[in-house]
Design an enzyme around this catalytic site. Structure first.
Site, PDB file in Angstrom:
ATOM      1  N   GLU A  45       0.893  -1.156   0.000  1.00 31.03           N
ATOM      2  CA  GLU A  45       0.000   0.000   0.000  1.00 31.03           C
ATOM      3  C   GLU A  45       0.935   1.210   0.000  1.00 31.03           C
ATOM      4  OE1 GLU A  45      -3.476   0.414   0.288  1.00 31.03           O
ATOM      5  OE2 GLU A  45      -3.552  -1.723  -0.203  1.00 31.03           O
ATOM      6  N   ASP A 149       9.476  -5.364 -14.153  1.00 29.88           N
ATOM      7  CA  ASP A 149       8.087  -4.880 -14.133  1.00 29.88           C
ATOM      8  C   ASP A 149       8.014  -3.459 -14.705  1.00 29.88           C
ATOM      9  OD1 ASP A 149       5.367  -5.018 -13.774  1.00 29.88           O
ATOM     10  OD2 ASP A 149       5.419  -4.585 -11.624  1.00 29.88           O
TER      11      ASP A 149
END
Ligand code: AMP
Length: 341
Positions: A45, A149
């Protein structure tokens, strides 16, 4: 084996790459306050925060409880790359007293939402930011690390300062020869063909495929250039553009056994000329001399044929950017990010 930097980690030594055996001095959470949530994903988060000691804005990435080894890898990678060009700075690592939550405190970037930014980029912006991304990757790869990524959401762009920072090192890995790597990495639309056919001996070049996808999305003004609904469909989307003939050659070259029950993957598709994607809306970006040649040399099935980050930097498409970089190098830049008069 990778065409470049194959043995960097051996040369740099165990202390460089052995992330599981390095100790971390954790700070307590008392110096930081959370301001608002910025986003989140499978592993974390992310919050905007403030460092109470100096009142600086920062980003606090709270890692979800995952294997300690993965946390150590992300921290080791960020520390190794610290100070590198266009790499997000890791400012602190924080653990709460129960040691259940681990957070990474990072430099805050005034980031423009790429979905709104990409459709308004000029040709010189596209060149500038793509080049900055390549500069980051050249540094990363030269230090034995694959990001794994690369996608627009992991490229923070501050338009006012014209700066770029590469973020999210949670999937980054040290490259070693003769090693199988996990093929379940990356984000679908940016996954290189080797990942889609479960080829595990990949290397740094998988990041260059993703750069190709980003460049294609910028110059053709398509939010995601290859947009598959699942991994097989992703491969299908690629095949419908690059053609099946070269795909078959790729499988043969690396002795890859690719089995599929999807009939459409067995159909023959011709290679599409890149110019086919030029429209009235993207003509000013896509017909730029050399743009399509660069794309052609990044979006190759065969990972050994793809340009490396360094080679891509030297591509004629970036001639004007390299000149700009050289001419501004000596200029003083003050805190506002603007060159001093
Ligand atoms: P992540 O999970 O690392 O991809 O981060 C989630 C979101 O938080 C990103 O898509 C960004 O919008 C935001 N974010 C992450 N890092 C930063 C940063 N250093 N500065 C500003 N925004 C960030």
């Amino acid at each position: 084996m990778s065409r470049v930097y194959a043995d960097v980690n051996t040369t740099l030594g165990k202390a460089w790459y052995d992330y599981d055996n390095f100790s971390i001095d954790w700070s307590g959470p008392e110096n930081y306050e959370i301001v608002r949530r910025l986003g989140g994903g499978k592993y974390s988060e992310v919050f905007e925060g403030v460092d109470m000691v100096n009142s600086d804005r920062c980003v606090i990435k709270v890692l979800k409880p995952v294997a300690a080894k993965k946390i150590k890898r992300e921290i080791k990678v960020l520390r190794n790359l610290a100070g590198g060009p266009n790499i997000i700075a890791l400012l602190d690592v924080v653990r709460d007293p129960s040691a259940r939550y681990h957070s990474l405190v990072m430099e805050y970037v005034e980031n423009a939402d790429w979905k709104r930014l990409f459709p308004v980029l000029t040709e010189s912006d596209v060149k500038h930011y793509t080049f900055q991304l390549l500069v980051a990757l050249s540094h990363v790869h030269a230090h034995g690390i694959m990001h794994r990524d690369i996608k627009p959401a992991n490229v923070m762009i501050d338009c006012r300062r014209r700066t770029l920072r590469l973020i999210d090192w949670g999937l980054a890995e040290f490259y070693h020869t003769d090693t199988d790597f996990h093929h379940r990495v990356g984000s679908r639309y940016y996954k290189a063909p080797e990942l889609l056919v479960s080829y595990k001996r990949y290397d740094y070049s998988l990041d260059l495929w993703s750069v190709g996808c980003i460049l294609a999305s910028m110059i053709f003004r398509k939010e995601h250039f290859f947009r598959g609904s699942d991994n097989d469909d992703q491969l299908l989307k690629i095949m419908k553009t690059l053609g099946t003939e070269k795909f078959d050659t790729y499988l043969k070259t690396y002795n890859i056994h690719f089995e599929t029950e999807i009939d459409s993957l067995l159909v023959n598709y011709p290679k599409q000329p890149w110019a086919r994607f030029i429209t009235a809306e993207n003509r000013h970006l896509a017909s730029a001399t050399d743009a399509l040649d660069l794309l052609e040399n990044l979006l190759r099935y065969d990972h050994r044929e793809r340009l490396t980050a360094k080679e891509a930097e030297a591509h004629p498409y970036f001639n004007s950017v390299r000149l700009e970089t050289i001419s501004t190098k000596g200029d003083a830049v003050n805190d506002s990010g603007f060159a001093s008069a």
